[in-house]
Design a protein around this motif. Structure first.
Motif, PDB file in Angstrom:
ATOM      1  N   ARG A  65       0.727  -1.130   0.123  1.00 47.94           N
ATOM      2  CA  ARG A  65      -0.008  -0.028   0.027  1.00 47.94           C
ATOM      3  C   ARG A  65       0.747   1.073   0.034  1.00 47.94           C
ATOM      4  N   ASP A  66       2.061   1.256   0.389  1.00 45.60           N
ATOM      5  CA  ASP A  66       2.910   2.425   0.546  1.00 45.60           C
ATOM      6  C   ASP A  66       3.325   2.588  -0.594  1.00 45.60           C
ATOM      7  N   TYR A  68       5.865   4.654  -1.578  1.00 47.84           N
ATOM      8  CA  TYR A  68       7.290   4.457  -1.777  1.00 47.84           C
ATOM      9  C   TYR A  68       7.884   3.201  -2.104  1.00 47.84           C
TER      10      TYR A  68
END
Length: 139
Positions: A65-66, A68
């Motif tokens: 989900r991140d 980055y």
């Protein structure tokens, strides 16, 4: 008892090493450059920057989900794709070189000229694609 204390650090080292290495060989990559139903890579995605297609498992959006982390993963996709093209390019160049060598060693006259011409016309699609990628992105 004294021998046990001498061997104990070695035993502890192997126990710690074993704990950290368990499962490390079983971890699957989070992506594949090709669709692979056997290993669950069925969901097609494209890298945001380079538009390179790659496949992930159905749990990808839940597991990653991140933004980055996804950006880093897509950089890995790019590097893997570029590495794949590089290996294919090397193969294509070797094929071309081998064909030229055979023509020069085993043939003469028009037959040799024809085979050399065929080698020169042999496409190197992976090399062309790799060169386009490098020209476009510079790395």
């Amino acid at each position: 008892p004294m021998q046990l204390f001498q061997v104990l650090p070695i035993i502890i080292f192997f126990l710690v090493y074993s704990l950290f290495s368990i499962g490390s060989h079983d971890r699957a990559s989070p992506f594949s450059l090709h669709e692979d139903h056997d290993h669950g890579y069925t969901v097609r995605r494209r890298t945001k920057e380079h538009r390179i297609p790659y496949w992930v498992q159905s749990t990808f959006t839940k597991d990653f989900r991140d933004p980055y982390i996804i950006q880093n993963l897509e950089h890995q996709v790019y590097q893997s794709h570029k590495g794949h093209l590089h290996r294919r390019c090397n193969f294509e160049q070797k094929e071309k070189f081998t064909m030229r060598q055979r023509a020069n060693r085993f043939y003469s006259g028009q037959e040799r000229i024809d085979l050399l011409d065929k080698a020169d016309r042999m496409p190197t699609k992976s090399c062309d694609e790799l060169q386009k990628l490098i020209n476009k992105y510079g790395y």
